[in-house]
Design a protein around this motif. Structure first.
Motif, mmCIF file in Angstrom:
data_model
loop_
_atom_site.group_PDB
_atom_site.id
_atom_site.type_symbol
_atom_site.label_atom_id
_atom_site.label_comp_id
_atom_site.label_asym_id
_atom_site.label_seq_id
_atom_site.Cartn_x
_atom_site.Cartn_y
_atom_site.Cartn_z
ATOM 1 N N UNK A 2 -11.710 -63.289 -47.463
ATOM 2 C CA UNK A 2 -10.630 -62.102 -48.338
ATOM 3 C C UNK A 2 -12.061 -60.806 -48.119
ATOM 4 N N UNK A 3 -13.168 -61.345 -48.927
ATOM 5 C CA UNK A 3 -13.205 -59.751 -49.627
ATOM 6 C C UNK A 3 -13.990 -59.170 -48.269
ATOM 7 N N UNK A 4 -14.305 -59.556 -46.832
ATOM 8 C CA UNK A 4 -13.927 -59.157 -46.095
ATOM 9 C C UNK A 4 -13.295 -58.108 -45.260
ATOM 10 N N UNK A 5 -12.071 -58.281 -45.502
ATOM 11 C CA UNK A 5 -10.608 -58.282 -45.098
ATOM 12 C C UNK A 5 -9.750 -56.972 -45.910
ATOM 13 N N UNK A 6 -10.735 -57.338 -47.657
ATOM 14 C CA UNK A 6 -10.417 -56.755 -48.387
ATOM 15 C C UNK A 6 -11.255 -55.252 -47.851
ATOM 16 N N UNK A 7 -12.620 -55.180 -47.679
ATOM 17 C CA UNK A 7 -12.978 -54.154 -47.280
ATOM 18 C C UNK A 7 -12.620 -53.752 -46.467
ATOM 19 N N UNK A 8 -11.949 -53.950 -45.309
ATOM 20 C CA UNK A 8 -11.907 -53.365 -44.505
ATOM 21 C C UNK A 8 -10.947 -52.540 -44.485
ATOM 22 N N UNK A 9 -9.785 -53.224 -45.450
ATOM 23 C CA UNK A 9 -7.952 -51.928 -45.866
ATOM 24 C C UNK A 9 -8.845 -51.399 -46.172
ATOM 25 N N UNK A 10 -9.740 -51.218 -47.131
ATOM 26 C CA UNK A 10 -9.773 -50.660 -47.903
ATOM 27 C C UNK A 10 -10.793 -49.069 -47.450
ATOM 28 N N UNK A 11 -11.619 -49.224 -46.690
ATOM 29 C CA UNK A 11 -11.753 -48.414 -45.210
ATOM 30 C C UNK A 11 -10.513 -47.536 -44.736
ATOM 31 N N UNK A 12 -9.756 -48.169 -44.612
ATOM 32 C CA UNK A 12 -8.781 -47.576 -43.897
ATOM 33 C C UNK A 12 -7.529 -46.922 -45.061
ATOM 34 N N UNK A 13 -7.953 -46.809 -45.874
ATOM 35 C CA UNK A 13 -7.169 -46.836 -46.987
ATOM 36 C C UNK A 13 -7.751 -45.197 -47.214
ATOM 37 N N UNK A 14 -9.194 -45.454 -47.461
ATOM 38 C CA UNK A 14 -10.112 -43.903 -47.524
ATOM 39 C C UNK A 14 -9.402 -43.336 -46.796
ATOM 40 N N UNK A 15 -10.073 -43.265 -45.002
ATOM 41 C CA UNK A 15 -9.075 -42.467 -43.732
ATOM 42 C C UNK A 15 -7.865 -41.739 -44.265
ATOM 43 N N UNK A 16 -6.644 -43.029 -44.317
ATOM 44 C CA UNK A 16 -5.392 -42.027 -44.363
ATOM 45 C C UNK A 16 -5.428 -41.252 -45.823
ATOM 46 N N UNK A 17 -6.581 -41.640 -46.518
ATOM 47 C CA UNK A 17 -6.241 -40.914 -48.181
ATOM 48 C C UNK A 17 -6.283 -39.284 -47.388
ATOM 49 N N UNK A 18 -7.866 -38.910 -47.005
ATOM 50 C CA UNK A 18 -8.170 -37.727 -46.409
ATOM 51 C C UNK A 18 -7.027 -37.286 -45.379
ATOM 52 N N UNK A 19 -6.850 -37.973 -44.418
ATOM 53 C CA UNK A 19 -5.742 -37.474 -43.711
ATOM 54 C C UNK A 19 -4.301 -37.036 -44.654
ATOM 55 N N UNK A 20 -4.102 -37.269 -46.102
ATOM 56 C CA UNK A 20 -3.226 -37.127 -46.315
ATOM 57 C C UNK A 20 -3.306 -35.938 -47.290
ATOM 58 N N UNK A 21 -4.555 -36.007 -47.679
ATOM 59 C CA UNK A 21 -5.319 -34.508 -48.308
ATOM 60 C C UNK A 21 -5.283 -33.617 -47.518
ATOM 61 N N UNK A 22 -4.861 -33.684 -45.992
ATOM 62 C CA UNK A 22 -4.765 -32.533 -45.323
ATOM 63 C C UNK A 22 -3.778 -32.293 -44.908
ATOM 64 N N UNK A 23 -3.110 -33.183 -44.685
ATOM 65 C CA UNK A 23 -1.621 -32.936 -44.532
ATOM 66 C C UNK A 23 -1.083 -31.900 -45.377
ATOM 67 N N UNK A 24 -0.711 -32.725 -46.687
ATOM 68 C CA UNK A 24 -0.403 -32.089 -47.571
ATOM 69 C C UNK A 24 -0.891 -30.485 -47.888
ATOM 70 N N UNK A 25 -2.433 -30.205 -48.206
ATOM 71 C CA UNK A 25 -2.771 -28.812 -47.725
ATOM 72 C C UNK A 25 -2.581 -27.837 -46.873
ATOM 73 N N UNK A 26 -2.606 -28.591 -45.553
ATOM 74 C CA UNK A 26 -2.301 -27.836 -44.021
ATOM 75 C C UNK A 26 -0.911 -28.019 -44.126
ATOM 76 N N UNK A 27 0.553 -28.350 -44.130
ATOM 77 C CA UNK A 27 0.998 -28.286 -44.110
ATOM 78 C C UNK A 27 1.614 -28.963 -42.615
ATOM 79 N N UNK A 28 0.962 -30.486 -42.657
ATOM 80 C CA UNK A 28 1.034 -31.225 -41.326
ATOM 81 C C UNK A 28 1.802 -32.758 -42.360
ATOM 82 N N UNK A 29 3.618 -32.803 -41.788
ATOM 83 C CA UNK A 29 4.257 -33.528 -42.133
ATOM 84 C C UNK A 29 3.188 -34.982 -41.328
ATOM 85 N N UNK A 30 2.657 -35.195 -40.015
ATOM 86 C CA UNK A 30 2.941 -35.589 -39.121
ATOM 87 C C UNK A 30 1.395 -36.860 -40.585
#
Length: 169
Positions: A65-93
């Motif tokens: 479970x810790x390995x799976x939690x680590x993998x989805x946490x890396x995914x969360x970091x990645x989509x968080x960066x996408x959110x910041x870029x999308x919010x700052x650059x007006x990219x709804x996708x």
């Protein structure tokens, strides 16, 4: 009509700041949360070290479970960066990618904590306090995930509305 388009909307984040600023703060909080549980970042063995009270198969389940939690946490970091870029650059996708990513993260973490709760309450009765803490974390995760998705969706919908060609003053 898409599923995310049917969600309720808000006009501000936390009743005090604009949607764009709130979305950037949500991206930062999400990134730090993902970073906290990502493997080899916090230099600890795990946040729930129950090896002294768990049997062998329970300890193996905990490690998986810790390995799976680590993998989805890396995914969360990645989509968080996408959110910041999308919010700052007006990219709804990019904002919509974050919404689906954080929904996947929340569901996965909820499932993982449910499995750990089952072990705490029904297999090993001497770790009921850990099970209660996990139940509390599950409630917090569900509520925060829902709120984050609603705020981010409000910004995305406002971007779509303002970018619409049929917008007439």
């Amino acid at each position: 009509m898409k599923f995310m388009d049917k969600l309720p909307t808000v006009i501000s984040c936390c009743f005090c700041c604009f949607l764009r600023a709130g979305t950037v703060m949500i991206a930062l909080v999400s990134f730090l949360t993902g970073l906290l549980f990502a493997p080899n970042v916090n230099h600890t063995r795990g946040f729930w070290d129950m090896d002294p009270v768990l049997s062998y198969y329970s300890a193996a389940t905990e490690n998986a479970l810790q390995v799976v939690l680590g993998a989805v946490s890396v995914l969360l970091c990645f989509v968080s960066v996408l959110l910041a870029i999308g919010a700052l650059c007006n990219l709804p996708a990019l904002i919509e990618i974050y919404q689906w990513g954080v929904l996947f993260y929340g569901c996965t973490v909820f499932l993982l904590f449910t499995i750990l709760d089952i072990f705490c309450f029904f297999v090993h009765t001497n770790c009921a306090v850990a099970g209660a803490v996990l139940l509390g974390l599950m409630v917090v995760i569900v509520l925060l995930t829902m709120y984050f998705i609603i705020v981010v969706n409000s910004l995305r919908m406002s971007m779509k509305y303002l970018n619409n060609d049929e917008f007439v003053l």
